[in-house]
Design a protein around this motif. Structure first.
Motif, mmCIF file in Angstrom:
data_model
loop_
_atom_site.group_PDB
_atom_site.id
_atom_site.type_symbol
_atom_site.label_atom_id
_atom_site.label_comp_id
_atom_site.label_asym_id
_atom_site.label_seq_id
_atom_site.Cartn_x
_atom_site.Cartn_y
_atom_site.Cartn_z
ATOM 1 N N GLY A 60 -33.341 -30.653 -76.833
ATOM 2 C CA GLY A 60 -33.193 -30.224 -78.219
ATOM 3 C C GLY A 60 -32.038 -29.254 -78.386
ATOM 4 O O GLY A 60 -31.377 -28.875 -77.418
ATOM 5 N N GLU A 61 -31.833 -28.833 -79.624
ATOM 6 C CA GLU A 61 -30.683 -27.980 -79.924
ATOM 7 C C GLU A 61 -31.003 -26.508 -79.715
ATOM 8 O O GLU A 61 -31.988 -25.992 -80.250
ATOM 9 N N LEU A 62 -30.148 -25.841 -78.947
ATOM 10 C CA LEU A 62 -30.198 -24.391 -78.828
ATOM 11 C C LEU A 62 -29.632 -23.796 -80.119
ATOM 12 O O LEU A 62 -28.563 -24.177 -80.581
ATOM 13 N N LEU A 63 -30.375 -22.868 -80.701
ATOM 14 C CA LEU A 63 -29.963 -22.242 -81.957
ATOM 15 C C LEU A 63 -29.997 -20.728 -81.824
ATOM 16 O O LEU A 63 -30.765 -20.186 -81.031
ATOM 17 N N LEU A 64 -29.178 -20.068 -82.611
ATOM 18 C CA LEU A 64 -29.344 -18.635 -82.791
ATOM 19 C C LEU A 64 -30.045 -18.416 -84.123
ATOM 20 O O LEU A 64 -29.630 -18.953 -85.150
ATOM 21 N N ARG A 65 -31.130 -17.643 -84.106
ATOM 22 C CA ARG A 65 -31.830 -17.302 -85.352
ATOM 23 C C ARG A 65 -31.357 -15.936 -85.812
ATOM 24 O O ARG A 65 -31.515 -14.935 -85.112
ATOM 25 N N ILE A 66 -30.773 -15.891 -86.991
ATOM 26 C CA ILE A 66 -30.308 -14.649 -87.591
ATOM 27 C C ILE A 66 -31.377 -14.174 -88.579
ATOM 28 O O ILE A 66 -31.859 -14.958 -89.391
ATOM 29 N N PHE A 70 -32.255 -13.857 -82.582
ATOM 30 C CA PHE A 70 -33.027 -14.326 -81.423
ATOM 31 C C PHE A 70 -32.455 -15.660 -80.987
ATOM 32 O O PHE A 70 -31.935 -16.426 -81.800
ATOM 33 N N ILE A 71 -32.552 -15.939 -79.686
ATOM 34 C CA ILE A 71 -32.192 -17.270 -79.186
ATOM 35 C C ILE A 71 -33.374 -18.181 -79.444
ATOM 36 O O ILE A 71 -34.505 -17.861 -79.064
ATOM 37 N N GLY A 72 -33.119 -19.307 -80.107
ATOM 38 C CA GLY A 72 -34.217 -20.164 -80.512
ATOM 39 C C GLY A 72 -33.965 -21.634 -80.289
ATOM 40 O O GLY A 72 -33.070 -22.039 -79.544
ATOM 41 N N GLY A 73 -34.756 -22.423 -80.996
ATOM 42 C CA GLY A 73 -34.803 -23.864 -80.803
ATOM 43 C C GLY A 73 -36.181 -24.211 -80.284
ATOM 44 O O GLY A 73 -36.617 -23.670 -79.260
ATOM 45 N N ALA A 74 -36.885 -25.081 -81.005
ATOM 46 C CA ALA A 74 -38.290 -25.375 -80.668
ATOM 47 C C ALA A 74 -38.460 -25.798 -79.219
ATOM 48 O O ALA A 74 -39.378 -25.352 -78.523
ATOM 49 N N GLU A 75 -37.576 -26.663 -78.747
ATOM 50 C CA GLU A 75 -37.732 -27.221 -77.395
ATOM 51 C C GLU A 75 -37.385 -26.181 -76.327
ATOM 52 O O GLU A 75 -37.985 -26.147 -75.256
ATOM 53 N N PHE A 82 -32.190 -29.537 -71.696
ATOM 54 C CA PHE A 82 -30.974 -30.252 -72.116
ATOM 55 C C PHE A 82 -30.622 -29.847 -73.534
ATOM 56 O O PHE A 82 -31.457 -29.935 -74.445
ATOM 57 N N THR A 83 -29.390 -29.405 -73.721
ATOM 58 C CA THR A 83 -28.815 -29.238 -75.043
ATOM 59 C C THR A 83 -27.326 -29.507 -74.918
ATOM 60 O O THR A 83 -26.835 -29.856 -73.837
ATOM 61 N N ALA A 84 -26.608 -29.382 -76.010
ATOM 62 C CA ALA A 84 -25.146 -29.513 -75.982
ATOM 63 C C ALA A 84 -24.556 -28.238 -76.564
ATOM 64 O O ALA A 84 -24.999 -27.766 -77.612
ATOM 65 N N ARG A 104 -19.122 -25.551 -81.627
ATOM 66 C CA ARG A 104 -19.952 -24.439 -82.095
ATOM 67 C C ARG A 104 -21.425 -24.632 -81.744
ATOM 68 O O ARG A 104 -21.876 -25.739 -81.490
ATOM 69 N N ILE A 105 -22.149 -23.497 -81.768
ATOM 70 C CA ILE A 105 -23.606 -23.478 -81.617
ATOM 71 C C ILE A 105 -24.215 -23.463 -83.018
ATOM 72 O O ILE A 105 -23.695 -22.804 -83.925
ATOM 73 N N GLY A 106 -25.319 -24.167 -83.198
ATOM 74 C CA GLY A 106 -26.018 -24.155 -84.482
ATOM 75 C C GLY A 106 -26.695 -22.818 -84.746
ATOM 76 O O GLY A 106 -27.111 -22.118 -83.819
ATOM 77 N N LEU A 107 -26.796 -22.469 -86.021
ATOM 78 C CA LEU A 107 -27.442 -21.236 -86.450
ATOM 79 C C LEU A 107 -28.522 -21.552 -87.468
ATOM 80 O O LEU A 107 -28.484 -22.589 -88.132
ATOM 81 N N TYR A 108 -29.494 -20.657 -87.579
ATOM 82 C CA TYR A 108 -30.318 -20.673 -88.780
ATOM 83 C C TYR A 108 -30.693 -19.247 -89.150
ATOM 84 O O TYR A 108 -30.742 -18.361 -88.306
#
Length: 342
Positions: A15-21, A38-43, A60-62, A92-96
């Motif tokens: 899944g996707e590694l995300l940064l939660r702002i 926080f470093i996030g992503g459900a998986e 696994f992420t990209a 880039r890394i995804g954010l939410y």
């Protein structure tokens, strides 16, 4: 399980590694020039819990090739999450963004994931046989195929590769309505992915939205646990009928009870139905990641071949405990989860 000959390989979360702002609700972050993250992503939350509980967690992420992601991957490695399968490309890394204290299903969530390295993955890009080498369990969620048709196609590609290798597959049917924006409804995409899954986790409403397994209409107003559990059994049986590969269906029920939360769960496996004790709390620190913690608990129990009631009780206690922990990922040890169960 589909891989009885190979149960002790690593557990790969995809899944996707995300940064939660996390801005506060009053705009104080603007005055203080401070924006918690926080470093996030459900998986990744699942992988984090499994590594903490001493299971061989792989991720696994990209991500793009830069100093920021190097620091993040080093941080994950220090938590004993194997990042050797991570694919490097893109920009880039995804954010939410999620206002502090709010729920991911809330209108307060804002996604900034378009054009991320993960969102730009395409079929044919990754050597899945290499990624899946030494893996005996593969976990994904309904968040990835919500991003785009291309992301859904990548999910299908890796799931087919995992099936060829007789890897046990689990899925979390988490529904993020703000992500499904590319002209397809979940029910048009998810059934062909879920057909590969051995373990399906969600709730009766997610099963309706994702898989078209309809909820009894008058149940919505009931508020009665016995009626919800009966619906969970009915939904689970219909999922099993529709997806022959499936061996277990888990349902979570989390309701706001005044200022607090009421939480209980159910599991259908081996033609038997199990349900947890009911947990209630008046103090919720962070709602994010509770379901991921439950999923990790299921994987933990099935991987260790615990009996169904025991593994359900562990997963439920882990999920409930996460509600009192700040951030996306749990910090609870196995012993702490067992203490919660007592």
């Amino acid at each position: 399980m589909s891989n009885t000959q190979n149960t002790k390989g690593s557990i790969l979360s995809f899944g996707e590694l995300l940064l939660r702002i996390c801005p506060d609700g009053d705009g104080q972050w603007l005055a203080e020039n401070k924006l918690p993250f926080f470093i996030g992503g459900a998986e990744l939350n699942v992988a984090n819990a499994l590594a903490l509980w001493d299971l061989p967690a792989r991720y696994f992420t990209a991500v793009p090739e830069n100093e920021l992601t190097a620091q993040i991957l080093n941080f994950l490695e220090e938590k004993r999450i194997d990042t050797s399968a991570v694919y490097r490309h893109g920009n880039r890394i995804g954010l939410y963004y999620l206002t502090r204290g709010k729920d991911l299903k809330h209108s307060a969530v804002v996604y900034d994931r378009a054009g991320s390295a993960f969102a730009d993955l395409k079929p044919g890009m990754v050597d899945w046989d290499q990624v899946l080498d030494g893996v005996s369990w593969f976990h994904f969620s309904a968040i990835c195929p919500a991003l785009s048709q291309q992301a859904a196609d990548v999910c299908q590609e890796v799931l087919q590769a995992a099936c060829r290798k007789h890897i046990t597959i689990s899925v979390d049917l988490n529904y993020r309505p703000k992500l499904w924006q590319y002209g397809k409804r979940p029910v048009e995409i998810m059934p062909q992915l879920v057909q590969h899954a051995d373990i399906i986790m969600g709730n009766v409403w997610a099963a309706e939205t994702m898989l078209g397994i309809e909820v009894t209409p008058e149940m919505h107003e009931s508020g009665q646990q016995s009626i919800y559990l009966k619906e969970a059994l009915f939904s689970s049986e219909r999922i099993m009928d529709a997806y022959p590969r499936c061996r277990a269906v888990a349902n979570t029920f989390r309701f706001d009870a005044g200022a607090g939360i009421e939480y209980y769960t159910a599991l259908y496996t081996g033609n038997r139905f199990y349900h947890s004790a009911t947990y209630t709390t008046d103090t919720v620190v962070d709602k994010v990641g509770s379901g991921d913690c439950f999923m990790a608990g299921l994987i933990y129990g099935f991987y260790q071949k615990h009996d169904p009631q025991q593994l359900l009780d562990f997963a439920t206690a882990a999920a409930w405990g996460k509600l009192s922990i700040l951030g996306d990922a749990t910090t609870q040890t196995v012993d702490e989860v067992y203490n919660t169960m007592k």
